[in-house]
Design an enzyme around this catalytic site. Structure first.
Site, PDB file in Angstrom:
ATOM      1  N   SER A 194     -10.363   2.864   4.534  1.00 43.84           N
ATOM      2  CA  SER A 194     -11.219   2.340   3.460  1.00 43.84           C
ATOM      3  C   SER A 194     -12.027   1.188   4.039  1.00 43.84           C
ATOM      4  CB  SER A 194     -10.328   1.809   2.320  1.00 43.84           C
ATOM      5  OG  SER A 194     -11.075   1.014   1.424  1.00 43.84           O
TER       6      SER A 194
ATOM      7  N   TYR B 203      -2.892  -2.926  -0.744  1.00 43.62           N
ATOM      8  CA  TYR B 203      -3.846  -1.895  -0.314  1.00 43.62           C
ATOM      9  C   TYR B 203      -4.605  -2.358   0.929  1.00 43.62           C
ATOM     10  CZ  TYR B 203      -7.523   1.689  -1.011  1.00 43.62           C
ATOM     11  OH  TYR B 203      -8.390   2.754  -0.872  1.00 43.62           O
TER      12      TYR B 203
END
Ligand code: NAD
Length: 257
Positions: free
Chosen positions: A140, A153
């Site tokens: 990401s 995350y």
């Protein structure tokens, strides 16, 4: 167009969103597909089967190393091994670090990071034996920069990029490559939940979606699963053979700022 006929791709978390988009691109290019993920897989299997390759589904919960081992054994038994491994399964939880639920931290690290280690270590020997392989990790932009509320995350995705570099170095003299893809916002159930949470505060849903994009993504457009699928195909192609250890952002300009 890249031809992947005769190759088998395993895409974790491919019953939805980005993983499904990548699975469809790989199937369209001729690969056999092993799907993985929760929910009713029969519709997704039928969608991927339309391209004519062999399609299977394994329901491993990738937070459990033993279930990952079972999935790789299934791939070896039923498909002759994994040629293309796309580590995509992932979850999100948003909370400030001092309020972050410990069990959510543990699940995010297990699913978003440790699963990449386990599926990679178990797939690599087969790739080395065949003399060709691709490990593609869906990280990401949050593998390269932080955002508030996303401690687990962001930590997991930074870890995925570090792991990608090590695997790329350890395979550098072979025809096995390892890279990470770093998407910006993609409109999937994972992101829709974040839009819904904003709308729950009384903002119009369209406005909530616009605000989410405007904060980070200069194009004001979502990246799409088919665009990510095409990048995966490039990394599987001969043209991509010397892309090694990259963290390739595809993010509407997020990281250009
Ligand atoms: P999604 O929620 O649409 O899909 C997640 C998939 O993972 C589903 O198939 C789900 O069943 C599966 N999954 C979840 N937990 C699992 C587990 N324990 N074991 C096996 N499968 C499991 O999410 P998405 O947006 O498509 O995200 C896919 C990946 O892309 C994630 O790694 C996410 O971090 C990453 N990503 C998403 C975006 C975005 O904007 N959507 C941006 C950057 C990176």
């Amino acid at each position: 167009m890249t031809t992947l006929s005769g190759k088998t791709a395993l895409v974790t978390g491919s019953t939805s969103g980005i993983g499904l988009g990548i699975a469809l691109s790989l199937a369209k290019a001729g690969a056999n597909l092993i799907l993985n993920g929760f929910g009713d897989a029969s519709k997704v299997i039928a969608e991927v089967e339309q391209f004519g390759g062999k399609v299977g589904h394994h329901s491993a919960d990738v937070s459990d190393p033993a279930q990952i081992a079972d999935m790789i054994a299934y791939a070896e038994r039923e498909f002759g091994g994994v040629d293309i491994l796309v580590n995509n399964a992932g979850i999100q939880h948003v909370a400030p670090v001092d309020e972050f639920p410990v069990e959510r931290w543990d699940s995010i690290i297990a699913i978003n990071l440790s699963s990449v280690f386990h599926s990679t270590r178990l797939s690599l020997p087969g790739m080395r034996a065949k003399g060709w392989g691709r490990v593609i990790n869906i990280a990401s932009v949050h593998g390269l920069v932080g955002s508030t509320g996303k401690a687990a995350y962001v930590a997991a995705k930074h870890g995925v990029i570090g792991l990608t570099k090590v695997v790329a170095l350890e395979t550098a003299t072979s025809n096995v490559t390892c890279n990470a893809i770093c998407p910006g916002w993609v409109l999937t159930p994972l992101v829709q939940k974040q839009i819904d949470d904003r709308a729950a505060t009384g903002i119009d849903p369209q406005q909530a979606q616009h605000d989410l994009l405007a904060e980070k993504q200069p194009s004001l457009e979502f990246v799409t699963p088919p665009q990510l699928g095409e990048l995966v195909l490039f990394l599987c192609s001969e043209a991509g053979a010397q892309v090694r250890g990259a963290a390739w952002n595809i993010d509407g300009g997020w990281l250009a700022q």
